[in-house]
Design an enzyme around this catalytic site. Sequence first.
Site, PDB file in Angstrom:
ATOM      1  CG  ASP A  74      56.386  10.778  67.337  1.00  0.00           C
ATOM      2  OD1 ASP A  74      55.383  10.286  66.773  1.00  0.00           O
ATOM      3  OD2 ASP A  74      56.481  10.949  68.555  1.00  0.00           O
ATOM      4  CG  ASP A 121      50.250  27.856  63.404  1.00  0.00           C
ATOM      5  OD1 ASP A 121      50.814  27.336  64.393  1.00  0.00           O
ATOM      6  OD2 ASP A 121      49.993  27.243  62.355  1.00  0.00           O
ATOM      7  CB  THR A 125      39.538  20.135  62.758  1.00  0.00           C
ATOM      8  OG1 THR A 125      40.748  20.667  63.328  1.00  0.00           O
ATOM      9  CG2 THR A 125      38.456  20.128  63.823  1.00  0.00           C
ATOM     10  NE  ARG A 126      42.819  14.708  58.963  1.00  0.00           N
ATOM     11  CZ  ARG A 126      42.884  14.431  57.683  1.00  0.00           C
ATOM     12  NH1 ARG A 126      43.999  14.530  57.016  1.00  0.00           N
ATOM     13  NH2 ARG A 126      41.793  14.056  57.040  1.00  0.00           N
ATOM     14  CG  MET A 127      41.114  22.138  58.292  1.00  0.00           C
ATOM     15  SD  MET A 127      39.642  22.886  57.595  1.00  0.00           S
ATOM     16  CE  MET A 127      38.476  22.727  58.903  1.00  0.00           C
ATOM     17  CB  SER A 128      45.184  25.870  62.426  1.00  0.00           C
ATOM     18  OG  SER A 128      46.104  26.235  61.424  1.00  0.00           O
ATOM     19  CE  LYS A 143      48.857  27.574  58.618  1.00  0.00           C
ATOM     20  NZ  LYS A 143      48.410  27.821  59.960  1.00  0.00           N
ATOM     21  CG  ASP A 203      55.993  14.724  73.399  1.00  0.00           C
ATOM     22  OD1 ASP A 203      54.915  14.256  72.968  1.00  0.00           O
ATOM     23  OD2 ASP A 203      56.682  15.544  72.770  1.00  0.00           O
TER      24      ASP A 203
END
Lengths: 202, 593, 697
Positions: free
Chosen positions: C323, C360, C396-399, C410, C533
């Site tokens: 990772d 966040d 979505t790869r956004m928050s 973003k 994990d």
Amino acid sequence: MRYLSPAFRFVLLFTVLTGIIYPLAVTGLCQWWFPHQAEGSLVRAKGRIVGSALLGQTFTGAAFFHPRPSAAGKGYDPMASGGSNLGPTNPMLLARVQAAVARFRRDNPAFRGPIPSDLLTASGSGLDPDISPAAAYAQAPRVAQARGLSLILVRHLIGQTTQPRQLGFLGEPRVEVLRLNLALARLAPAGPATAPRSRPAM
Amino acid sequence: MTFNGVAQIVIFFLIVLALAKPVGIFLSRVFNGHRTFLHRPLRWLEALCYRVGGVDPEQEQRWTQYAISLLAFSAVSFLFVYAIQRLQGFLPLNPQHFGGKQVSPDLAFNTAISFVTNTNWQSYAGETTLSYFVQMAALTVQNFVSAAAGVAMSVALIRGFARRESKTIGNFWADLTRATVYVFLPLSLLGALFLCSQGVIQTLRPNLPVRTVQGATQVIPGGPVASQEAIKMAGTNGGGFFNANSAHPFENPTPLTNYLEMLFIFVIPAGLAYMFGREVGDTRQGWALFAAMSALFLAGAFFCYHFEQRGNPLLARMGIATQATASQPGGNMEGKEVRFGITDSALFATVTTDASCGAVNSMHDSFTPLGGMVPLVNMLTGEVIFGGVGAGLKGMLLFAILAVFIAGLMVGRTPEYVGKKIEQKEVKLAMVALIAAAASILVFTALSSVLRFPAHGYWNPPGPAAANVANPGPHGFSEILYAYASTTGNNGSAFAGLNTNTPWYNLTLGLAMFIGRFIFLLPLLGIAGSLAAKKRLAVTSGTFPTHGPLFVCLLIGTVILVAALTFFPALSLGPIAEHYLLFSRHALAAVKP
Amino acid sequence: MNAITEPASVYPSHAGPPRRLSLADATILRRAARDAFAKLHPLKMAANPVMFVVEVGASLLTVLLARGWWLGLAGNGFTFQIALWLWFTVLFANFAEAMAEARGKAQADSLRKTKSETMAKKLAGDRTESVPSSSLRAGDVVMCAAGDIIPGDGEVVEGIATVDESVITGESAPVIRESGGDRSAVTGGTKVLSDEIRIRITSNPGETFLDRMIALVEGAQRQKTPNEIALNILIAGLTLIFLLAVATLPPFAAFSVRAAGAGQVPSVVVLSALLVCLIPTTIGGLLSAIGIAGMDRVMQHNVLAMSGKAVEAAGDVNTLLLDKTGTITLGNRQAVEFLPAPGVTEAELADAAQLSSLADETPEGRSIVVLAKERCGLRGRELPDAAHFIPFSAYTRMSGVDMGRRRLRKGATEAVAEFVRQEGGTVPEDAIEVSRGISRGGGTPLVVADGPRLLGTVHLKDIVKGGMKERLAQLRAMGIRSVMITGDNPLTAAAIAQEAGVDDFLAQATPKDKLDYIRQEQAAGRLVAMTGDGTNDAPALAQADVGVAMNSGTMAAKEAGNMVDLDSNPTKLLEVVGIGKQLLMTRGALTTFSIANDVAKYFAIIPAMFAVIYPALRHLNIMRLATPQSAVLSAVIFNALIIIALIPLALRGVHYRPSSAAALLRRNLLIYGVGGLIVPFPGIWIIDVVVRALHWA
């Protein structure tokens, strides 16, 4: 049966193919192209077969060049080819060679120095047709004397009979004893002392 | 050693080296069923064989099916050869009128096993025992097919390494047919014609009695020799038409035929090594095996040559020359032919035992102790040096598996060889093969060393079995050890002084040949099956390198170490003891100059 | 971007010193010495064919000795010496194994102490009842408040708490455990430090993590690994061959005695001595110790291997899936720059970025809040109550945050651009170009939008761990490919991949991508190792040949993997690979050494046996050993002592430095192969001198 049936068929098939057709075909071709060799490279003298160029034969007496000792039967018996199979430490080997050395020194008093290694040792086949040039030269004085020939002539004859290494590098130079003795006989028929058992066959 | 001697050995090696690749490519194409230049003239014959045999060459077999086919074929062959020998009196082409008297049941058993297993051990003398028909239809046939079956097994093993995740390793009948039709028949035909042109006989006439120059009678033998001689060498069979084998001038008349016969022994095994590399997709792997074989071969050849040329010190004391000169060979010439001299005899002895051939052009029994130890050790190591079509590559791959397993761990990975993981099953099967061979040699030699037989017994003349030896002292022990090493290794050469034509020796030597062929090789087929089913691992710089000089050294070391550790005690009581005796002051004192 | 579960320790990782035990610990030595005798039981010995043969030989000689004394025969002194040293050989081998086991047992004892019986507050309907922890079954739910010992393995179903897991991990810093997500697993025996949580028990008594751990450490369930079994077959096979070689010697000798007319057949004593010298006692005696010690070394690194097979497999690994975050780079990416779009001020951008990041909790989010404060003096604020936080997801790869009609987002460039278009806005080409520029530089562009308005880009910077590049280069030399797994876009991933020196990367990776990648690698014949994990890592962990689950991860992940890293340090994978390799190397090295030793022993014993038959064979006595008796005795003593001498090597493992297989082979072949051939010659000679000096023989 799944396996035995093809096994039987293949054994029969190959028996015919490689056991009958192949050798018979080779026989046919060889007899056609190389009849002399295929029949055994037979040597004729005075119109009759006296042996094979490839098989040694026994020569005794002072007037002939002697081949190597033979372990084949009673000596040069093609029906019992083979070597002595005596190991290097075997007392029988040592006794045999020692006796041969004594005999050789007695018969060839003119010879000095180490005896050529092939001359008093038995060959692997018991049918070795050859001796080394040195082994022939070692016997030359004896033969010359017995035949009443000059040593130079006999040595020349040996030189002529000597086959060099094949292709220049293979094997060893050698002298075919039968051919040498036949050539010798053509030059000078042997005296009475030379053939103990029978009339000279020339 | 002479310059010419060294040159002959080196040139011989260079020719083998030059032939390995083209022959390997040819073999690879043949066994993959691809077209070769022989396809056009011989394809019909191949097809005919399949039709007559009733098999489908495309039908792939699992290793067990492959093995059963091989066993069935060998069993039927055995029965055939046995029957034809025993019935020779009733069969044609028998000008000497030999019958069952010459071939006792135990001898026929021994000879049948011997030829079916590609050993060609001969307890008999051919010229006074077997009819031309037996020589042709039983022995020549087995020379072909036992060799073809041997090649087939090698090819199957190669497939085991080459294939990935496959349940099958080829079709035995197809491999057998292709080996016979495309490899052995053409090679033998050409070889036979060439041999005949040099003087090897090929005639069906009976023996010919002639009067010699001095008036004695000499019988000039006949027989279909050239046809048998060619396949005898190419198939690494080694069973001679005559008792003297390739020392006999009618089998091996000139130095050139001698060279050719040696090449015939090595050419297919060398090609198989190359084919291995080609099939596993990395020719360097094949060359690595080739290099290991070459190093062992050259070491053996020069070692043997050195000691034979050094000669017998006891004879030297009597005034026999040991130093080679331009006009005589020097060295130990007892049991050797003048035309071959020391070099070609030592080289031939090495070649014939490197491969499992067993033809001899000189009598190994009369070699110097260490000179004679070379052929013995070659067989004790399992004839892995080029190794004959019957056993060779397979033996070397067995050692490669062991070497990789022992040392491969040292790079920190589960051992792998040409992309195949070597695991429990492979190690187990490899050990079975190794133990079977070692047990056969050691146990039979031990039994024959100490067994005593009663008077009027069937098995052997009364007294100790060891009394059959021809030479006293440690050399006698070497003879027995050599016999079981040769038969277990399916070689067939002998320290021929030992009288083995008794029921005891015929039986035990026969068993040794059986073990050597089947108990040794079947596990290898099992390995092939197991490996074929495995994935092919990717090669990285973390992969144990099996193509470099390091691996070659490791492989050589493994071969020598395993053989040395197993057989060193035995060797020390045979040739090594004899060597020290021969060169000790004590032994020299016994002989008066 | 995805959340980082635990602040990863910085390379070089801490290698769990709390458990390390010295080789020469007195209690361990005492315990091992005692066990060495207990292991003489023939039934136990039979599991080890090589040493079993030695024991049979020793017993046989002991019987002969007793008989000799009874009958008053000569030569008892020699028989006694040989018998004694054969017994020593067996004991030394047993001692080696006992040493390795004793270390594990000592650890198990300390673990067992923590496994005290506790009372659990089991939920039954609305009430809690107090029950002994051993009565809990999977599915029960218990309450744990601050100060409670967690009664069994389970999952937090409600609440959040700090937990002291030092019992398991040796790490004193408390960890956070909360319901849902990837930090929900708790382990029995650990202690809640603050707050209260509800836990659903997931294991039955006797099957808990701690139980398994104790069993593993103790070696109670130790099964021979495939490789060890294969090696056992090999050395058993060699033993059989040597048995044949020795058993056939008397007949050979009998023949020779008759042929030479001198000497005698070697005695049973000498033959037994020869056999024991030849069979691979060195590796046979140390093989299981090596295996146990290898597992132990893994344990010392605070990694729990579920089987020895997994450790072996680690040595075979060709591909490491690492990772990016926490393994290759420091976990926390930092916002370093605000790059406003044309017509937008930096303050405007900073404000929107900060607002969207307030909820966040990821390090990136926090670093944006901090940067906004530094650059524009914007203080962190509370979000208005109406605000609705949109968390990041891999899909979505956004928050972002919704505040009434205002929708702040973003995230990844394409994702936000798509969002802007959906909202009816346009995406300025400049902004895209800026993002690309950041990506090319190895940074992560975080595009910020306020509804249809694209405000600009935040430059997040990844920091590659120090020494990572060298480390990966070592791996490459060993033939191991490293593959970086990241959720980043390909451009960013490529830049970081280059900076860190990985061989390949998997960008914008979903769990399924990971699984597919592993399958693809395996189909190409490569073995794959990975760490993971989360629950969604479980399939990939199970598929990988070596799956190291983080202790902080979910139960599902821990179940799926075949190792658990108690420190939850993904970099540990590299060490595990090293240990696996070292384990295999140690086995190979000692096998080679053991077999190579035999040559010298032959040169000691053969002339001793046979010179009486053929005096000429004394030439083989190249070590010039004094007498036949001293020669045989010296070889046997050497054979026994070499086992003791190699115990430290077996337990510590051979020296290991990452390099190519060819280099490793060359080095080890030289040391253990050639060395093994040579060493015994002077060794036996010296012992012979000593034996003579002491008048033993």
